[in-house]
Motif scaffolding. Structure first.
Motif, PDB file in Angstrom:
ATOM      1  N   PHE A  14     -21.105 -19.767  36.673  1.00 20.17           N
ATOM      2  CA  PHE A  14     -22.542 -19.900  36.194  1.00 20.17           C
ATOM      3  C   PHE A  14     -23.501 -18.880  36.866  1.00 20.17           C
ATOM      4  N   SER A  15     -23.236 -18.870  38.363  1.00 22.24           N
ATOM      5  CA  SER A  15     -24.281 -18.038  38.918  1.00 22.24           C
ATOM      6  C   SER A  15     -23.820 -16.691  38.839  1.00 22.24           C
ATOM      7  N   ALA A  16     -22.490 -16.265  38.328  1.00 26.28           N
ATOM      8  CA  ALA A  16     -22.133 -14.983  38.131  1.00 26.28           C
ATOM      9  C   ALA A  16     -22.592 -14.470  36.923  1.00 26.28           C
ATOM     10  N   LEU A  17     -22.520 -15.399  35.729  1.00 28.34           N
ATOM     11  CA  LEU A  17     -23.000 -15.133  34.644  1.00 28.34           C
ATOM     12  C   LEU A  17     -24.513 -14.964  34.588  1.00 28.34           C
ATOM     13  N   ARG A  18     -25.388 -15.786  35.187  1.00 26.52           N
ATOM     14  CA  ARG A  18     -26.853 -15.605  35.303  1.00 26.52           C
ATOM     15  C   ARG A  18     -27.080 -14.224  36.093  1.00 26.52           C
ATOM     16  N   ILE A  19     -26.350 -13.802  36.980  1.00 30.89           N
ATOM     17  CA  ILE A  19     -26.745 -12.621  37.609  1.00 30.89           C
ATOM     18  C   ILE A  19     -26.543 -11.568  36.744  1.00 30.89           C
ATOM     19  N   LEU A  20     -25.378 -11.606  36.013  1.00 29.89           N
ATOM     20  CA  LEU A  20     -25.176 -10.444  35.165  1.00 29.89           C
ATOM     21  C   LEU A  20     -26.202 -10.131  33.980  1.00 29.89           C
ATOM     22  N   PHE A  21     -26.662 -11.320  33.556  1.00 26.28           N
ATOM     23  CA  PHE A  21     -27.592 -11.235  32.499  1.00 26.28           C
ATOM     24  C   PHE A  21     -29.040 -11.187  32.751  1.00 26.28           C
ATOM     25  N   SER A  22     -29.577 -11.309  34.090  1.00 24.28           N
ATOM     26  CA  SER A  22     -30.920 -11.133  34.650  1.00 24.28           C
ATOM     27  C   SER A  22     -30.871 -10.068  35.709  1.00 24.28           C
ATOM     28  N   SER A  23     -30.564  -8.762  35.289  1.00 30.68           N
ATOM     29  CA  SER A  23     -30.479  -7.489  36.362  1.00 30.68           C
ATOM     30  C   SER A  23     -31.783  -7.525  36.949  1.00 30.68           C
ATOM     31  N   PRO A  24     -31.888  -7.040  38.282  1.00 33.77           N
ATOM     32  CA  PRO A  24     -33.061  -7.052  39.005  1.00 33.77           C
ATOM     33  C   PRO A  24     -34.048  -5.747  38.351  1.00 33.77           C
ATOM     34  N   LYS A  25     -35.205  -5.927  38.035  1.00 34.44           N
ATOM     35  CA  LYS A  25     -36.023  -4.905  37.889  1.00 34.44           C
ATOM     36  C   LYS A  25     -36.823  -4.050  38.994  1.00 34.44           C
ATOM     37  N   SER A  26     -36.654  -2.971  39.337  1.00 31.58           N
ATOM     38  CA  SER A  26     -37.299  -2.293  40.444  1.00 31.58           C
ATOM     39  C   SER A  26     -38.755  -2.668  40.659  1.00 31.58           C
ATOM     40  N   ARG A  27     -39.330  -2.675  39.514  1.00 25.56           N
ATOM     41  CA  ARG A  27     -40.830  -3.118  39.760  1.00 25.56           C
ATOM     42  C   ARG A  27     -41.227  -4.431  40.257  1.00 25.56           C
ATOM     43  N   ASN A  28     -40.135  -5.249  40.305  1.00 28.04           N
ATOM     44  CA  ASN A  28     -40.289  -6.810  40.793  1.00 28.04           C
ATOM     45  C   ASN A  28     -39.785  -7.095  42.189  1.00 28.04           C
ATOM     46  N   ILE A  29     -38.897  -5.877  42.779  1.00 27.43           N
ATOM     47  CA  ILE A  29     -38.706  -5.944  44.128  1.00 27.43           C
ATOM     48  C   ILE A  29     -38.667  -4.635  44.723  1.00 27.43           C
ATOM     49  N   PRO A  30     -39.735  -5.066  45.842  1.00 25.29           N
ATOM     50  CA  PRO A  30     -40.151  -4.082  46.936  1.00 25.29           C
ATOM     51  C   PRO A  30     -39.230  -3.118  47.248  1.00 25.29           C
ATOM     52  N   GLY A  31     -39.138  -1.951  47.172  1.00 20.52           N
ATOM     53  CA  GLY A  31     -38.350  -0.769  47.591  1.00 20.52           C
ATOM     54  C   GLY A  31     -37.233  -0.595  46.944  1.00 20.52           C
ATOM     55  N   LEU A  32     -37.155  -1.332  46.004  1.00 22.49           N
ATOM     56  CA  LEU A  32     -35.757  -1.004  45.155  1.00 22.49           C
ATOM     57  C   LEU A  32     -35.996   0.111  43.987  1.00 22.49           C
ATOM     58  N   ILE A  33     -35.248   1.015  44.034  1.00 19.07           N
ATOM     59  CA  ILE A  33     -35.451   2.354  43.117  1.00 19.07           C
ATOM     60  C   ILE A  33     -34.651   2.057  42.092  1.00 19.07           C
ATOM     61  N   HIS A  34     -33.349   1.668  42.167  1.00 17.71           N
ATOM     62  CA  HIS A  34     -32.477   1.289  40.761  1.00 17.71           C
ATOM     63  C   HIS A  34     -31.328   0.350  41.470  1.00 17.71           C
ATOM     64  N   ALA A  35     -30.782  -0.640  40.562  1.00 19.16           N
ATOM     65  CA  ALA A  35     -29.588  -1.172  40.819  1.00 19.16           C
ATOM     66  C   ALA A  35     -28.660  -1.450  39.493  1.00 19.16           C
ATOM     67  N   GLU A  36     -27.540  -1.283  39.692  1.00 20.25           N
ATOM     68  CA  GLU A  36     -26.531  -1.673  38.684  1.00 20.25           C
ATOM     69  C   GLU A  36     -25.585  -2.757  39.353  1.00 20.25           C
ATOM     70  N   ILE A  37     -25.683  -3.859  38.213  1.00 20.80           N
ATOM     71  CA  ILE A  37     -25.060  -5.059  38.614  1.00 20.80           C
ATOM     72  C   ILE A  37     -23.656  -5.257  37.689  1.00 20.80           C
ATOM     73  N   MET A  38     -22.469  -5.594  38.202  1.00 23.74           N
ATOM     74  CA  MET A  38     -21.391  -5.359  37.387  1.00 23.74           C
ATOM     75  C   MET A  38     -20.330  -6.488  37.808  1.00 23.74           C
ATOM     76  N   THR A  39     -19.356  -6.548  37.077  1.00 22.85           N
ATOM     77  CA  THR A  39     -18.336  -7.659  37.092  1.00 22.85           C
ATOM     78  C   THR A  39     -16.897  -6.724  37.849  1.00 22.85           C
ATOM     79  N   VAL A  40     -16.555  -7.272  39.016  1.00 26.53           N
ATOM     80  CA  VAL A  40     -15.320  -6.661  39.647  1.00 26.53           C
ATOM     81  C   VAL A  40     -13.987  -6.663  38.634  1.00 26.53           C
ATOM     82  N   MET A  41     -13.145  -5.815  38.862  1.00 31.68           N
ATOM     83  CA  MET A  41     -12.073  -5.321  38.077  1.00 31.68           C
ATOM     84  C   MET A  41     -11.036  -4.926  39.188  1.00 31.68           C
TER      85      MET A  41
END
Length: 236
Positions: A14-41
């Motif tokens: 559940f937490s993994a799916l929630r994380i994957l479908f709610s990627s963080p936005k840089s405007r909402n996280i101080p100092g974040l330029i960009h992030a890519e969230i992925m599932t490990v293979m």
């Protein structure tokens, strides 16, 4: 100078799916330029196998303005608190090939002061859908080459639907990594990577693609029961 991080964490479905479908936005996280969230293979695993896509395992590749923002994110943000339970490394940029939007990748390059020091390689790409079968054909042999190479201490792939794919690998030193890239490694079928790059040059698999090389500056936590994954760095 900005700092990059690469995070790995295991959580529940559940937490993994929630994380994957709610990627963080840089405007909402101080100092974040960009992030890519992925599932490990698992590198090199059969396409249709349970080990190919590890739904409960999350990989995050991110760029930050500075380390204080990373500390604040891990301590106070809901996603950051989950990631703090796993493993991550902090990285300074050295070199790039190609281009990938949203990350602010410098144009200048730096070289390691010590050729025997470890390096981290990250590739990330947006796939052309019609080229995916061809990419798999040429890519899986390269995955096996990196996975089984004696100079890697950790290597994996990751994916974000519909078409983002990435790899992450830690190398004992820069020479071992560049030998692999150019087909000079003393391993079976050493030219698998070089042959795949020739095929990509002939007809590109991607809309956008970059290979990034980093100097690791620290690592934190544990992954698959392992600490001190990066040679010569102290685990925190």
């Amino acid at each position: 100078m900005s700092v990059f991080t690469y995070h790995l964490v295991k959580t529940d479905y559940f937490s993994a799916l929630r994380i994957l479908f709610s990627s963080p936005k840089s405007r909402n996280i101080p100092g974040l330029i960009h992030a890519e969230i992925m599932t490990v293979m698992t590198l090199g695993s059969p396409i249709f196998s349970p080990s190919r896509m590890l739904i409960r395992q999350i990989a995050v590749f991110a760029q930050w303005e500075d380390e204080s923002n990373i500390e604040n994110f891990l301590a106070k943000d809901s996603l950051g608190k989950i990631l703090s339970e796993g493993w991550h490394t902090r990285l300074t940029f050295m070199r790039k090939w190609g281009k990938f939007n949203k990350f602010e990748i410098p144009d200048e390059t730096t070289e390691s002061e010590n050729p025997d020091s470890p390096v981290v390689a990250v590739t990330i790409a947006r796939m052309k859908f019609l080229e995916i079968p061809r990419f798999i054909h040429w890519g899986r042999p390269v995955e096996k080459l990196v996975r089984d190479h004696p100079a890697t201490t950790l290597s994996l792939a990751s994916i974000k639907f519909p078409n983002t794919v990435s790899t992450f690998s830690i190398w004992k030193n820069q020479k071992e990594m560049t030998d692999m890239v150019h087909g000079h490694s003393k391993v079976p079928k050493p030219k698998r990577h070089a042959d795949a790059m020739k095929e990509r040059d002939r007809k590109d698999f991607h809309f956008e693609f970059t290979t990034l090389r980093f100097k690791p500056i620290s690592e934190f936590g544990e992954w698959n029961g392992q600490r001190n994954i990066i040679p010569y760095l102290k685990n925190s």
